[in-house]
Design a protein around this motif. Structure first.
Motif, mmCIF file in Angstrom:
data_model
loop_
_atom_site.group_PDB
_atom_site.id
_atom_site.type_symbol
_atom_site.label_atom_id
_atom_site.label_comp_id
_atom_site.label_asym_id
_atom_site.label_seq_id
_atom_site.Cartn_x
_atom_site.Cartn_y
_atom_site.Cartn_z
ATOM 1 N N ILE A 141 -14.155 -64.959 54.170
ATOM 2 C CA ILE A 141 -14.584 -63.749 53.483
ATOM 3 C C ILE A 141 -13.403 -62.803 53.317
ATOM 4 O O ILE A 141 -13.217 -62.219 52.255
ATOM 5 N N ALA A 142 -12.609 -62.648 54.379
ATOM 6 C CA ALA A 142 -11.463 -61.736 54.321
ATOM 7 C C ALA A 142 -10.474 -62.160 53.229
ATOM 8 O O ALA A 142 -9.881 -61.304 52.561
ATOM 9 N N TYR A 143 -10.306 -63.455 53.054
ATOM 10 C CA TYR A 143 -9.382 -63.969 52.033
ATOM 11 C C TYR A 143 -9.816 -63.506 50.643
ATOM 12 O O TYR A 143 -9.007 -62.992 49.865
ATOM 13 N N TYR A 144 -11.088 -63.666 50.321
ATOM 14 C CA TYR A 144 -11.580 -63.295 49.000
ATOM 15 C C TYR A 144 -11.644 -61.786 48.806
ATOM 16 O O TYR A 144 -11.412 -61.282 47.705
ATOM 17 N N LEU A 145 -11.918 -61.054 49.872
ATOM 18 C CA LEU A 145 -11.891 -59.594 49.759
ATOM 19 C C LEU A 145 -10.463 -59.098 49.546
ATOM 20 O O LEU A 145 -10.237 -58.111 48.837
ATOM 21 N N ALA A 146 -9.476 -59.785 50.132
ATOM 22 C CA ALA A 146 -8.071 -59.432 49.880
ATOM 23 C C ALA A 146 -7.722 -59.731 48.423
ATOM 24 O O ALA A 146 -7.005 -58.948 47.778
ATOM 25 N N GLY A 152 -8.599 -55.146 42.085
ATOM 26 C CA GLY A 152 -8.993 -53.735 42.015
ATOM 27 C C GLY A 152 -7.794 -52.808 41.898
ATOM 28 O O GLY A 152 -7.822 -51.841 41.130
ATOM 29 N N ASP A 153 -6.738 -53.104 42.627
ATOM 30 C CA ASP A 153 -5.527 -52.282 42.550
ATOM 31 C C ASP A 153 -4.904 -52.344 41.155
ATOM 32 O O ASP A 153 -4.429 -51.333 40.628
ATOM 33 N N ALA A 154 -4.913 -53.530 40.546
ATOM 34 C CA ALA A 154 -4.361 -53.666 39.195
ATOM 35 C C ALA A 154 -5.185 -52.865 38.195
ATOM 36 O O ALA A 154 -4.633 -52.156 37.349
ATOM 37 N N ASP A 212 -15.286 -54.303 47.407
ATOM 38 C CA ASP A 212 -15.268 -53.855 48.806
ATOM 39 C C ASP A 212 -16.169 -54.712 49.688
ATOM 40 O O ASP A 212 -15.818 -55.022 50.817
ATOM 41 N N ASN A 213 -17.328 -55.060 49.163
ATOM 42 C CA ASN A 213 -18.295 -55.846 49.919
ATOM 43 C C ASN A 213 -18.719 -57.104 49.173
ATOM 44 O O ASN A 213 -19.666 -57.767 49.569
ATOM 45 N N SER A 214 -18.050 -57.375 48.106
ATOM 46 C CA SER A 214 -18.330 -58.577 47.328
ATOM 47 C C SER A 214 -17.043 -59.021 46.641
ATOM 48 O O SER A 214 -16.114 -58.235 46.501
ATOM 49 N N PRO A 215 -16.997 -60.260 46.202
ATOM 50 C CA PRO A 215 -15.789 -60.764 45.557
ATOM 51 C C PRO A 215 -15.743 -60.503 44.056
ATOM 52 O O PRO A 215 -14.979 -61.132 43.352
ATOM 53 N N TYR A 216 -16.568 -59.589 43.578
ATOM 54 C CA TYR A 216 -16.604 -59.284 42.149
ATOM 55 C C TYR A 216 -16.158 -57.857 41.885
ATOM 56 O O TYR A 216 -16.559 -56.938 42.591
ATOM 57 N N ILE A 217 -15.358 -57.690 40.850
ATOM 58 C CA ILE A 217 -14.898 -56.372 40.423
ATOM 59 C C ILE A 217 -15.394 -56.178 38.999
ATOM 60 O O ILE A 217 -15.230 -57.052 38.146
ATOM 61 N N TRP A 218 -16.028 -55.056 38.772
ATOM 62 C CA TRP A 218 -16.491 -54.676 37.438
ATOM 63 C C TRP A 218 -15.602 -53.556 36.945
ATOM 64 O O TRP A 218 -15.287 -52.648 37.701
ATOM 65 N N PHE A 219 -15.189 -53.628 35.682
ATOM 66 C CA PHE A 219 -14.449 -52.501 35.132
ATOM 67 C C PHE A 219 -14.850 -52.242 33.692
ATOM 68 O O PHE A 219 -15.355 -53.113 32.995
#
Length: 90
Positions: free
Chosen positions: A1-6, A12-14, A26-33
């Motif tokens: 889990i830590a690997y995918y959150l990293a 997210g930073d990009a 933060d709590n899932s491996p998906y980022i929405w933008f």
């Protein structure tokens, strides 16, 4: 889990560096933008065909997803880092 959150943090930073509204990672491996163009299918096509970044258009999740892109952090660190670098060159 830590690997995918990293991985999610890298993405997210990009997105944050681009100044785009985003959530998740933060709590899932998906980022929405938020899509700069407002059209998730058009932005999906642009990212894929111009920058070789695979995403998911928000419109596929219904009318409230339109205008957003979803990116997954499920992948190798190398591929996620490469996608983040490409995203910064959009």
């Amino acid at each position: 889990i830590a690997y995918y959150l990293a991985n999610a943090k890298i993405i997210g930073d990009a997105v944050a560096k681009l100044g785009l509204w985003h959530c998740g990672g933060d709590n899932s491996p998906y980022i929405w933008f938020k899509c700069p163009s407002g059209d998730s299918w058009a932005y999906f096509d642009y990212l894929l065909n111009t920058h070789q970044i695979v995403t998911t258009p928000g419109a596929g999740f219904g009318k409230n997803g339109e205008g957003f892109i979803r990116v997954t952090a499920f992948g190798s660190r190398e591929n996620v880092t490469r996608a983040a670098e490409r995203l910064l060159n959009v």
